[in-house]
Structures are given as C-alpha cells and as structure tokens.
Write an enzyme that holds these catalytic residues in place. Structure first.
Site, PDB file in Angstrom:
ATOM      1  N   ASN A 161      62.899 -32.423  10.248  1.00 32.39           N
ATOM      2  CA  ASN A 161      63.870 -31.530  10.892  1.00 32.39           C
ATOM      3  C   ASN A 161      64.852 -30.900   9.915  1.00 32.39           C
ATOM      4  OD1 ASN A 161      64.215 -34.498  11.163  1.00 32.39           O
ATOM      5  ND2 ASN A 161      66.332 -33.962  11.649  1.00 32.39           N
ATOM      6  N   GLN A 189      59.430 -31.498  15.643  1.00 24.72           N
ATOM      7  CA  GLN A 189      59.723 -30.253  14.921  1.00 24.72           C
ATOM      8  C   GLN A 189      58.474 -29.425  14.649  1.00 24.72           C
ATOM      9  OE1 GLN A 189      62.476 -28.724  14.345  1.00 24.72           O
ATOM     10  NE2 GLN A 189      63.923 -30.333  14.869  1.00 24.72           N
ATOM     11  N   SER A 209      59.207 -32.753  22.255  1.00 23.75           N
ATOM     12  CA  SER A 209      60.433 -32.551  23.030  1.00 23.75           C
ATOM     13  C   SER A 209      60.527 -31.094  23.451  1.00 23.75           C
ATOM     14  CB  SER A 209      61.648 -32.934  22.170  1.00 23.75           C
ATOM     15  OG  SER A 209      62.843 -32.621  22.841  1.00 23.75           O
ATOM     16  N   ALA A 210      61.064 -30.860  24.653  1.00 20.92           N
ATOM     17  CA  ALA A 210      61.108 -29.495  25.202  1.00 20.92           C
ATOM     18  C   ALA A 210      62.151 -28.607  24.533  1.00 20.92           C
ATOM     19  CB  ALA A 210      61.376 -29.553  26.709  1.00 20.92           C
ATOM     20  N   HIS A 211      63.317 -29.188  24.214  1.00 25.49           N
ATOM     21  CA  HIS A 211      64.429 -28.302  23.830  1.00 25.49           C
ATOM     22  C   HIS A 211      64.328 -27.751  22.412  1.00 25.49           C
ATOM     23  CE1 HIS A 211      67.285 -30.842  21.356  1.00 25.49           C
ATOM     24  NE2 HIS A 211      66.567 -31.818  21.878  1.00 25.49           N
ATOM     25  N   THR A 247      62.215 -40.968  39.304  1.00 27.40           N
ATOM     26  CA  THR A 247      61.845 -39.741  40.009  1.00 27.40           C
ATOM     27  C   THR A 247      61.681 -38.605  39.014  1.00 27.40           C
ATOM     28  OG1 THR A 247      63.080 -40.497  41.927  1.00 27.40           O
ATOM     29  CG2 THR A 247      62.588 -38.134  41.826  1.00 27.40           C
ATOM     30  N   CYS A 335      72.359 -34.542  14.339  1.00 29.80           N
ATOM     31  CA  CYS A 335      72.571 -35.942  14.711  1.00 29.80           C
ATOM     32  C   CYS A 335      73.314 -36.699  13.616  1.00 29.80           C
ATOM     33  CB  CYS A 335      71.243 -36.633  14.962  1.00 29.80           C
ATOM     34  SG  CYS A 335      70.159 -35.652  15.982  1.00 29.80           S
TER      35      CYS A 335
HETATM   36  C1  LIG Z   1      65.369 -33.351  17.974  1.00 31.81           C
HETATM   37  C2  LIG Z   1      64.470 -34.363  17.397  1.00 31.81           C
HETATM   38  C3  LIG Z   1      64.218 -35.583  18.060  1.00 31.81           C
HETATM   39  C4  LIG Z   1      64.943 -35.988  19.314  1.00 31.81           C
HETATM   40  O1  LIG Z   1      64.466 -35.340  20.452  1.00 31.81           O
HETATM   41  P1  LIG Z   1      65.408 -35.330  21.750  1.00 31.81           P
HETATM   42  O2  LIG Z   1      64.562 -34.681  22.797  1.00 31.81           O
HETATM   43  O3  LIG Z   1      66.618 -34.536  21.393  1.00 31.81           O
HETATM   44  O4  LIG Z   1      65.712 -36.758  22.076  1.00 31.81           O
HETATM   45  C5  LIG Z   1      63.319 -36.457  17.502  1.00 31.81           C
HETATM   46  N1  LIG Z   1      62.700 -36.175  16.361  1.00 31.81           N
HETATM   47  C6  LIG Z   1      62.900 -35.032  15.687  1.00 31.81           C
HETATM   48  C7  LIG Z   1      62.166 -34.771  14.434  1.00 31.81           C
HETATM   49  C8  LIG Z   1      63.792 -34.088  16.184  1.00 31.81           C
HETATM   50  O5  LIG Z   1      64.011 -32.964  15.508  1.00 31.81           O
END
Ligand SMILES: *Cc1c(COP(=O)(O)O)cnc(C)c1O
Length: 392
Positions: A161, A189, A209-211, A247, A335
């Site tokens: 990341n 990533q 991860s979605a975001h 849920t 983070c």
């Molecule tokens: C953002 C990230 C995560 C964490 O994912 P979240 O959905 O925010 O908990 C884990 N690993 C990497 C490499 C990330 O960049």
C-alpha cells in the site's frame, strides 16, 4: 501561478464511490429485507448478494462459492490468522493438532496482518518476519530458509500500500505449497489495478476490500480455496455457509459487487492511464526538485502508486503545506500516520530515518488529470525548498 485546485491523490487510503456504485449502495439501503429471509423482500436482497458474490469472484477468477463477505480487508486477514491459531491448538490452547504452528509474514505487511501475527507471537507462537530488498521485494532465500515442516501459514501481500511493490505471489505460493503450509495473500491494493487470478496465483486465501476500488467502506471479502480450512471469527447465524455470521450488509455488499463489476471492465484502461500520469508526476518531480528518491520497485509496482523521499524535509510538514495548496496525499500509510515512528515499510527497505521521515505517497485514481499533475509539479518545488531551508 495556477489557481488553487482541490486534488485528492490518496486513493490507496480510500476511494470515492463511483456514481453507479453509489446507486447500488442506495439500493442496498432501501433493500430492507434480510437476505436470509424466505419472503420476497429477503429473496430479492439475497439475489443481489449472490450477484455481488459473482462479480467479486469473477474479478478474481474464483468460483462464487469460494467468496466469504466480511466487514473489510482487516477482518478477512484476521479470520485467516485466527483460523490458523485454532488449527494449531486444541481447545485448551496447548496441544498441537497438526504438528504445524509457525507463521511467516513479510516485514512490509499492512498493520492488520503484521499485528495479527504479532498478537500470535505474544501468545507463544513462532512468527518469522521476512526481510525485503531495497525495492520492497521479498527475499526469496530468506523465505526458503524459513519454510519447514513446522510452517503452518505464510502470508505475503500481493502489492504494498505504501510503495506499490508487487510480489511474485505465484512463485511464493509454489514454494509454500511444496512445503505443505497454507498460503494467504492480502490483495487489497492489487485488486482492480493489476490482473489477479487465484488459480494462477496458487493461493489458499486471498483478501480484498471494497473501499479501495471505488466501493463503500465496511465491505470486503476473503477468497477461500475449496478444502482449505476456515473457522468463523464471528459465530452466530448460518450466513456465508456458517463461515461468517451476521445479517448481510446489503448496502456494502451491493456496492462492492457493482464496484467489482466496473473494475473488471476497466482494469486494462485503468492500469494504462494511471501509469502514464504516475510517470508524468515522477519525471516532473525528479526534474524540478534536487535530491529526490523514488521508493519501490522500478517495474514491479502498482500503476497508480508513487512514493517519494525528499531529503531534508519532514513528511508531515510537507503534507500540511501541500494541503494548503489543495493537494491531499499521505506520508506512509493512513493507518500508520499519527505516530511519530517512521513507516515500517520504508525502514524495511533500509531507508535511513531522514529519508523515511521525508517521504510522501502519491496514489492516483480516476478523476486526476494531466493538468492536476502539472499543478502538483508546480507547487511541490517551493514547498520542499522552503522546508529544507527551515531545517538548515
Ligand atoms: C486498506 C488495506 C487493508 C484494510 O482493509 P479495510 O477494508 O480498510 O479493513 C488491508 N490491507 C491493505 C494492503 C490495505 O491497503
């Protein structure tokens, strides 16, 4: 001087929702049926959950039934580590069931992997943290030396990341599987930025991860290869084949599905466009500012990520000055910021404290234009010059 702009260039921290994704999230907010219910409202929610599962699975080249939805990447990663802990222990936490109880991770993992591993270490498990080279590539000799008949799990991220370095997961998996251990990769990533195929990678577990792909926060998934063990982190109802209770998060999952569907269609174009803009930014900064160091691998790197060290200037001060100019980037990872420790990733590359403290991560995404890049290249030199002068 150009007029002030607002440029968000921190897409590895999180991404805005795409309009179609936002529509799917809103649809999920209105879809009040419990996706586990038998009635029409429940069945219609369930149909959309399964559609999302299929979209996420397709983006990974995986069968839909191998996808377990979670609250995000952190939960998915922790589920794997806690599964392995359970495998290694009997109910009283002492006797080995499998004869394997050792963990291997890299020094540049995301905190949610590193801290999950360190927690196990505090609880008496052996955890080996493997070094990387100056470009962030895993040292394969160290992996080979660490693997043994005691190794239970190896977890190595697909792409980092902070610096964007992409690992050779296929080769790593081959070594890990030959040794009989379980192989996990955090591909949060990598998803949507480079092609990913779980069969080709040969992994047992893969986290997304979605975001980070223009989807909503609070939604993610774990790919679990057929016949690889998984023990729920959250016990309760029968959702996700009993692998993850709770849920269904309709807005999060519908949005994730839509984001995955769009990402699959745009993958190639995204890679090309981001790499072109990233190279423009890299060349501009190197041309306009003396004593700049680019961190990460020169080729095996995410197309959207550029990590730069500015000798003699301090990262947080640079960020604040950039923010005044409307440019939003980050130092290290979101983070890790808020701590005065230099980034563990940059330290693992062997950067001295000064370079590690003076590093900025630019992570590009949709919406950034060539003009935005020109603007950044115009605004950065005076910021760095002023901060360097102050530090004299
Ligand atoms: C953002 C990230 C995560 C964490 O994912 P979240 O959905 O925010 O908990 C884990 N690993 C990497 C490499 C990330 O960049």
């Amino acid at each position: 001087m150009s007029e002030k702009r607002h440029i968000y260039i921190d897409f590895n921290a999180s991404t805005p929702l795409k309009p179609d994704v936002k529509a799917a999230v809103i649809e999920g907010l209105d879809s009040y049926g419990n996706a586990s219910s038998m009635h029409t409202a429940g069945r219609s929610a369930n149909a959309r959950v399964q559609q999302a599962r299929k979209a996420v699975a397709e983006l990974l080249g995986a069968p839909p039934q191998s996808i377990v939805f979670t609250s995000g990447g952190s939960e998915a990663n922790n589920t794997v580590f806690q599964t392995m802990r359970s495998l290694a222990c009997s109910e009283d936490g002492s006797l080995l069931k499998t004869g394997r109880n050792e963990f291997i991770v890299s020094a540049i993992e995301h905190p949610c992997v590193l801290n999950a591993a360190l927690y196990l270490q505090e609880n008496g498990f052996k955890v080996t943290v493997l070094p990387v080279d100056e470009y962030g590539k895993l040292k394969m000799d160290a992996l080979k030396a660490a693997l043994s008949e005691k190794t239970l799990l190896v977890s190595i991220m697909t792409a980092n990341n902070e610096i964007g370095t992409v690992q050779d997961i296929k080769e790593i998996s081959r070594l890990v599987k030959a040794c009989g251990a379980w192989m996990h990769t955090d591909a949060v990533q990598a998803l949507g930025k480079i092609p990913l195929n779980v069969e080709d990678l040969g992994v047992d577990y893969l986290t997304v991860s979605a975001h980070k792909i223009y989807g909503p926060k609070g939604a993610g998934a774990l790919y679990v290869k057929k016949n690889s063990p998984l023990i729920p982190l959250v016990h309760g109802g029968h959702q996700e084949n009993g692998l993850r209770a709770g849920t269904y998060n309709n807005p999060g999952i519908f949005g994730f599905g839509k984001a995955a569907e769009i990402a699959a269609g745009e993958l190639e174009e995204y890679g090309k466009q981001m790499a072109a803009l990233r190279d423009q930014l890299k060349e501009g900064l190197l041309r306009e500012i003396p004593n700049v160091k680019i961190n990460g691998h020169p080729q095996d790197v995410l197309p959207n990520t550029l990590n730069v060290s500015f000798t003699g200037a301090e990262g947080e001060a640079i960020l604040l000055a950039m923010d005044i100019q409307g440019i939003e980037a980050s130092t290290g990872s979101a983070c890790a910021s808020g701590s005065l420790e230099p980034s563990h990733v940059l330290v693992a590359l062997g950067l001295g404290a000064e370079l590690a403290h003076g590093s900025i991560r630019f992570s590009l995404g949709w919406g950034i234009t060539k003009d935005d890049i020109f603007y950044i290249i115009e605004k950065m030199p005076p910021i760095i010059a002023r901060l360097r002068a102050m530090a004299q």
